[in-house]
Design a protein around this motif. Structure first.
Motif: not given
Length: 138
Positions: A55-58, A78-79, A82-84, A99-105
């Motif tokens: 909510a704060a980031q939004l 946000v890159h 450990g991921g995005d 929440l995406a892991g490292p290297g996720t497209n």
């Protein structure tokens, strides 16, 4: 009201998103004031705290977009090491955090998450009774 509860519908959409993009670590839907609506997060991430951070980031992202170009906010990425973390606006009242892991497209994440955000917005609007809705709900 027939059918599953609204949070159950949202949770089903979150799980379907993770099924479509296996590299996702977790997903969360929160209101713009930081209240948790639904989540599919791993045990090491505290859902209510993540909802508050989202909510704060939004809020910051909405303000930045409005100040920089006078337009509305749609998403922020946000890159991290450990991921995005990707936050999508879900209408005017909520957000979808992915929440995406490292290297996720990230292109694939967008391809799957944008429609999911629209679906969740529709589910939440239907439940809340959109005051802008013009059709008779009978």
């Amino acid at each position: 009201m027939s059918g599953p509860e609204p949070n159950t519908q949202v949770l089903m959409e979150l799980k379907a998103l993770r099924d479509r993009v296996p590299q996702l670590i977790g997903t969360l839907v929160a209101s713009t004031d930081g209240l948790l609506i639904a989540h599919d997060l791993p045990a090491h991430i505290e859902p209510s705290g993540m909802a508050a951070l989202t909510a704060a980031q939004l809020s910051l992202s909405h303000r930045l977009a409005a100040t920089a170009n006078g337009g509305g906010f749609h998403e922020v990425v946000v890159h991290g090491e450990g991921g995005d973390v990707v936050i999508y606006a879900v209408g005017w009242t909520a957000s979808l955090t992915v929440l995406a892991g490292p290297g996720t497209n990230i292109g694939r994440v967008h391809l799957e998450s944008r429609p999911a955000a629209r679906t969740i917005a529709e589910q939440l609007t239907t439940v809340a009774g959109d005051p802008n809705q013009t059709s008779d709900p009978k």
